[in-house]
Scaffold this motif. Sequence first.
Motif, PDB file in Angstrom:
ATOM      1  N   TRP A 186       0.912  -1.281  -0.046  1.00 27.43           N
ATOM      2  CA  TRP A 186       0.052  -0.086  -0.110  1.00 27.43           C
ATOM      3  C   TRP A 186       0.788   1.299  -0.078  1.00 27.43           C
ATOM      4  CZ3 TRP A 186      -1.785   3.813   4.045  1.00 27.43           C
ATOM      5  CH2 TRP A 186      -2.927   4.641   3.550  1.00 27.43           C
ATOM      6  N   VAL A 187       0.539   2.136  -1.049  1.00 33.94           N
ATOM      7  CA  VAL A 187       1.628   3.265  -1.039  1.00 33.94           C
ATOM      8  C   VAL A 187       0.670   4.469  -1.006  1.00 33.94           C
ATOM      9  CG1 VAL A 187       2.891   4.516  -2.816  1.00 33.94           C
ATOM     10  CG2 VAL A 187       2.832   2.065  -2.972  1.00 33.94           C
ATOM     11  N   LEU A 188       1.163   5.469  -0.106  1.00 36.92           N
ATOM     12  CA  LEU A 188       0.594   6.621   0.280  1.00 36.92           C
ATOM     13  C   LEU A 188       1.558   7.924   0.037  1.00 36.92           C
ATOM     14  CD1 LEU A 188      -2.034   8.140   1.239  1.00 36.92           C
ATOM     15  CD2 LEU A 188      -0.666   7.687   3.722  1.00 36.92           C
ATOM     16  N   SER A 189       0.855   8.890  -0.833  1.00 38.20           N
ATOM     17  CA  SER A 189       1.724  10.079  -0.675  1.00 38.20           C
ATOM     18  C   SER A 189       0.862  11.110  -0.562  1.00 38.20           C
ATOM     19  CB  SER A 189       2.481  10.304  -2.275  1.00 38.20           C
ATOM     20  OG  SER A 189       1.524  10.295  -3.218  1.00 38.20           O
ATOM     21  N   GLY A 190       1.252  12.102   0.191  1.00 38.05           N
ATOM     22  CA  GLY A 190       0.528  13.222   0.711  1.00 38.05           C
ATOM     23  C   GLY A 190       0.254  13.036   2.039  1.00 38.05           C
ATOM     24  N   PRO A 191      -0.715  14.285   2.900  1.00 37.19           N
ATOM     25  CA  PRO A 191      -0.929  14.109   4.146  1.00 37.19           C
ATOM     26  C   PRO A 191      -1.136  12.817   4.763  1.00 37.19           C
ATOM     27  CG  PRO A 191      -2.228  15.755   3.071  1.00 37.19           C
ATOM     28  CD  PRO A 191      -1.842  14.983   1.895  1.00 37.19           C
ATOM     29  N   PRO A 192      -0.660  12.249   5.732  1.00 36.70           N
ATOM     30  CA  PRO A 192       0.216  12.992   6.737  1.00 36.70           C
ATOM     31  C   PRO A 192       1.614  12.726   6.566  1.00 36.70           C
ATOM     32  CG  PRO A 192      -0.622  11.177   7.878  1.00 36.70           C
ATOM     33  CD  PRO A 192      -1.093  10.952   6.623  1.00 36.70           C
ATOM     34  N   VAL A 193       1.968  11.929   5.322  1.00 41.13           N
ATOM     35  CA  VAL A 193       3.586  11.491   5.003  1.00 41.13           C
ATOM     36  C   VAL A 193       4.444  12.749   4.683  1.00 41.13           C
ATOM     37  CG1 VAL A 193       4.760  10.378   3.433  1.00 41.13           C
ATOM     38  CG2 VAL A 193       2.652   9.184   3.777  1.00 41.13           C
ATOM     39  N   ASN A 194       5.462  12.891   5.451  1.00 41.92           N
ATOM     40  CA  ASN A 194       6.395  13.996   5.176  1.00 41.92           C
ATOM     41  C   ASN A 194       5.825  15.034   5.689  1.00 41.92           C
ATOM     42  OD1 ASN A 194       8.813  15.153   4.592  1.00 41.92           O
ATOM     43  ND2 ASN A 194       8.187  15.683   2.266  1.00 41.92           N
TER      44      ASN A 194
ATOM     45  N   GLU B 202      -0.552  18.473  14.843  1.00 43.11           N
ATOM     46  CA  GLU B 202      -2.131  17.760  14.358  1.00 43.11           C
ATOM     47  C   GLU B 202      -1.610  16.764  13.154  1.00 43.11           C
ATOM     48  OE1 GLU B 202      -6.119  18.639  12.195  1.00 43.11           O
ATOM     49  OE2 GLU B 202      -4.949  20.533  12.656  1.00 43.11           O
ATOM     50  N   GLN B 203      -0.598  17.053  12.363  1.00 40.51           N
ATOM     51  CA  GLN B 203      -0.123  16.176  11.455  1.00 40.51           C
ATOM     52  C   GLN B 203       0.777  15.003  12.175  1.00 40.51           C
ATOM     53  OE1 GLN B 203      -1.136  15.733   8.160  1.00 40.51           O
ATOM     54  NE2 GLN B 203      -2.584  17.399   8.939  1.00 40.51           N
ATOM     55  N   ARG B 204       1.663  15.247  13.059  1.00 43.41           N
ATOM     56  CA  ARG B 204       2.373  14.114  13.669  1.00 43.41           C
ATOM     57  C   ARG B 204       1.212  13.413  14.347  1.00 43.41           C
ATOM     58  NH1 ARG B 204       4.695  17.045  17.218  1.00 43.41           N
ATOM     59  NH2 ARG B 204       6.755  17.394  16.189  1.00 43.41           N
ATOM     60  N   SER B 205       0.171  13.898  15.217  1.00 41.78           N
ATOM     61  CA  SER B 205      -0.786  12.752  15.585  1.00 41.78           C
ATOM     62  C   SER B 205      -1.619  12.126  14.554  1.00 41.78           C
ATOM     63  CB  SER B 205      -1.868  13.723  16.156  1.00 41.78           C
ATOM     64  OG  SER B 205      -2.892  13.059  16.858  1.00 41.78           O
ATOM     65  N   ASN B 206      -1.648  12.771  13.248  1.00 41.61           N
ATOM     66  CA  ASN B 206      -2.492  11.810  12.275  1.00 41.61           C
ATOM     67  C   ASN B 206      -1.505  10.851  11.765  1.00 41.61           C
ATOM     68  OD1 ASN B 206      -4.554  13.659  12.509  1.00 41.61           O
ATOM     69  ND2 ASN B 206      -4.157  14.935  10.645  1.00 41.61           N
ATOM     70  N   TYR B 207      -0.378  11.069  11.899  1.00 46.62           N
ATOM     71  CA  TYR B 207       0.566  10.008  11.106  1.00 46.62           C
ATOM     72  C   TYR B 207       0.788   9.032  11.992  1.00 46.62           C
ATOM     73  CZ  TYR B 207       4.859   7.798   9.178  1.00 46.62           C
ATOM     74  OH  TYR B 207       5.471   6.817   8.732  1.00 46.62           O
ATOM     75  N   GLU B 208       0.673   9.178  13.506  1.00 47.90           N
ATOM     76  CA  GLU B 208       1.101   8.101  14.437  1.00 47.90           C
ATOM     77  C   GLU B 208      -0.233   7.342  14.555  1.00 47.90           C
ATOM     78  OE1 GLU B 208       1.777  10.512  18.031  1.00 47.90           O
ATOM     79  OE2 GLU B 208       4.000  10.836  17.208  1.00 47.90           O
ATOM     80  N   LYS B 209      -1.300   7.945  14.345  1.00 49.64           N
ATOM     81  CA  LYS B 209      -2.691   7.214  14.373  1.00 49.64           C
ATOM     82  C   LYS B 209      -2.715   6.241  13.229  1.00 49.64           C
ATOM     83  CE  LYS B 209      -5.583  10.667  14.996  1.00 49.64           C
ATOM     84  NZ  LYS B 209      -7.101  11.392  14.977  1.00 49.64           N
ATOM     85  N   LEU B 210      -2.175   6.803  11.970  1.00 51.23           N
ATOM     86  CA  LEU B 210      -2.204   5.691  11.000  1.00 51.23           C
ATOM     87  C   LEU B 210      -1.360   4.810  11.001  1.00 51.23           C
ATOM     88  CD1 LEU B 210      -3.124   5.613   7.782  1.00 51.23           C
ATOM     89  CD2 LEU B 210      -1.063   6.973   7.177  1.00 51.23           C
ATOM     90  N   GLN B 211      -0.292   5.092  11.589  1.00 54.85           N
ATOM     91  CA  GLN B 211       0.722   3.906  11.641  1.00 54.85           C
ATOM     92  C   GLN B 211       0.364   2.780  12.662  1.00 54.85           C
ATOM     93  OE1 GLN B 211       3.029   2.756  10.196  1.00 54.85           O
ATOM     94  NE2 GLN B 211       5.293   3.153  11.031  1.00 54.85           N
ATOM     95  N   ASP B 212      -0.225   3.249  13.849  1.00 52.54           N
ATOM     96  CA  ASP B 212      -0.812   2.287  14.668  1.00 52.54           C
ATOM     97  C   ASP B 212      -1.997   1.572  14.041  1.00 52.54           C
ATOM     98  OD1 ASP B 212       0.739   3.232  16.592  1.00 52.54           O
ATOM     99  OD2 ASP B 212      -0.588   4.643  17.727  1.00 52.54           O
ATOM    100  N   LEU B 213      -2.837   2.176  13.409  1.00 50.94           N
ATOM    101  CA  LEU B 213      -3.961   1.513  12.698  1.00 50.94           C
ATOM    102  C   LEU B 213      -3.374   0.299  11.651  1.00 50.94           C
ATOM    103  CD1 LEU B 213      -7.058   1.017  11.971  1.00 50.94           C
ATOM    104  CD2 LEU B 213      -6.814   2.943  10.225  1.00 50.94           C
ATOM    105  N   LEU B 214      -2.548   0.770  10.939  1.00 48.40           N
ATOM    106  CA  LEU B 214      -1.911  -0.149   9.943  1.00 48.40           C
ATOM    107  C   LEU B 214      -1.189  -1.314  10.594  1.00 48.40           C
ATOM    108  CD1 LEU B 214      -0.350   2.611   7.570  1.00 48.40           C
ATOM    109  CD2 LEU B 214      -1.934   0.567   6.851  1.00 48.40           C
ATOM    110  N   SER B 215      -0.551  -1.041  12.011  1.00 47.42           N
ATOM    111  CA  SER B 215       0.192  -2.156  12.615  1.00 47.42           C
ATOM    112  C   SER B 215      -0.902  -3.152  12.929  1.00 47.42           C
ATOM    113  CB  SER B 215       1.012  -1.484  13.555  1.00 47.42           C
ATOM    114  OG  SER B 215       2.137  -0.653  13.250  1.00 47.42           O
TER     115      SER B 215
END
Length: 591
Positions: free
Chosen positions: A285-293, A307-320
Amino acid sequence: MKYKDEKYEKAERGSTKILPKTVLLILLCGLSFYLGGFYCGKNKLQVNDVAKAGSSYNSPQSVSFPECSSDYQDYTPCTDPRKWKKYGTHRLTFMERHCPPVFDRKQCLVPPPNGYKSPIRWPKSKNECWYRNVPYDWINNQKSNQHWLKKEGEKFIFPGGGTMFPNGVSAYVDLMQDLIPEMKDGTIRTAIDTGCGVASWGGDLLDRGILTVSLAPRDNHEAQVQFALERGIPAILGIISTQRLPFPSNSFDMAHCSRCLIPWTEFGGVYLLEIHRILRPGGFWVLSGPPVNYENRWKGWDTTVEEQRSNYEKLQDLLSSMCFKLYAKKDDIAVWQKSPDNTCYNKLSNDPDAYPPKCDDSLEPDSAWYTPLRPCVVVPSPKLKKTDLESTPKWPERLHSTPERVSDVPGGNGGLFKRDSSKWKTRAKHYKKLLPAIGSDKIRNVMDMNTAYGGLAAALVDDPLWVMNVVSSYAANTLPVVFDRGLIGTYHDWCEAFSTYPRTYDLLHVDGLFTSESQRCEMKYVMLEMDRILRPNGYAIIRESSYFADTIASVAKGLRWSCRKEQTESESENEKLLVCQKKLWYSSETK
């Protein structure tokens, strides 16, 4: 005998009274039968009339259809903006499929835009199309700085730009290939692009041997999918909202989102869980755009770095939690890989508080036609040992390798699969004799309307075309086999309209569809839908029983098609071929 004698005697005594009543009763029954047959059998009588009309191509009784008004030139019956107000806005439900009831179906021919021309031929079409064929300026006006497309004279030009690839799509995919070496060696063959724009990503991947389904809803971007198909790139209308996408589980090798603005972590992660379902074990699964980078991009996203750091961490936790691992990350691109085996999912079974939970056994993993999304993880079947990406033969070997999932099809086995492939090689050779345009630049977008294992697509794989393999939602589930071969397709019910714009296919192939669906779907609506999605001057090869062939030819004449009847390759008397071509005509309103 006593009972019968008494009954007889009573009848004898009352015969003079009963006889007039009996005669009256018989007359009333006869009259009722006649009137009932006249009124109640009205629809059946009409069908018989059509059958009679079909006995001759030149029959004066042939059916005919009026033109739709010119404002229906981009009519998509099941995703009609005219009907959006009837449906809810929650999770963009109104953009999903909502097909008109029978009494509201259009029985008219959808006209092309004024000035429509035969599409530019592949491969030139990948970079340009006629403006009058897709006369929509919204993207050009609103996204001009992102170089999705630009209007030059009578044409739209596609420079290969996009929100997340300002240096062009090729440079973007080059970086992606550096992160995912499996894109270079035939490991990755099928992909899906959610929120595809004008499908430049999918178009670039075609040159790299990767076949992509580009997916986008009908929304304010105006005709994204129509632009894609006009260019000769595979695409369908669709949105991840409340229903599953019309694909089987474990089908795509790669999924992609480039600033598609899908709220992946909302609603219990249900959208990402759907990506997980359709992605093959070991797939990417490839994602570019918010919240990457987000560290470098947050200022341009009208948000805060926190806010974006929080979004990225939530995404990472969900994927894991659903067994994805971060595979690679560079600049604006992040890549996750779905677990190639089932060991990761054991925690879902052992931990009752795990979230998202494992789906229960009542949810069929391949059920994907009007099946609601549920916030749970579809765990790949442990009995499947060779569907993961690493075990799947690399392209092009996988095209002719017997897929493991063929045994899940009732009556399916390796021998049947091989015979099917051999049969379609013979048939495709015969088709090319009857229709020499197959294999030339005149035919690019092809639909096999009721395939089994994708045999026709496999037989035509070396020609400059692609095939959308459609498996009936009421037929045996053979679509996983199609994807395992490295081909693409979708589920569909032909009693409804297909998820595409008008004038998007050069060739439609039908193999016994009317015979198999005649008890459910009315022929005229299926053929009106075929006419809607077929390009002017496009072709249809209809393989049907002799019983249906003449009737189909009669309806086709009413669609302004020219048809000729041909023998099959085996010259069977029970089966005939109709080779038809749709006429180019313009609306009488614009003359």
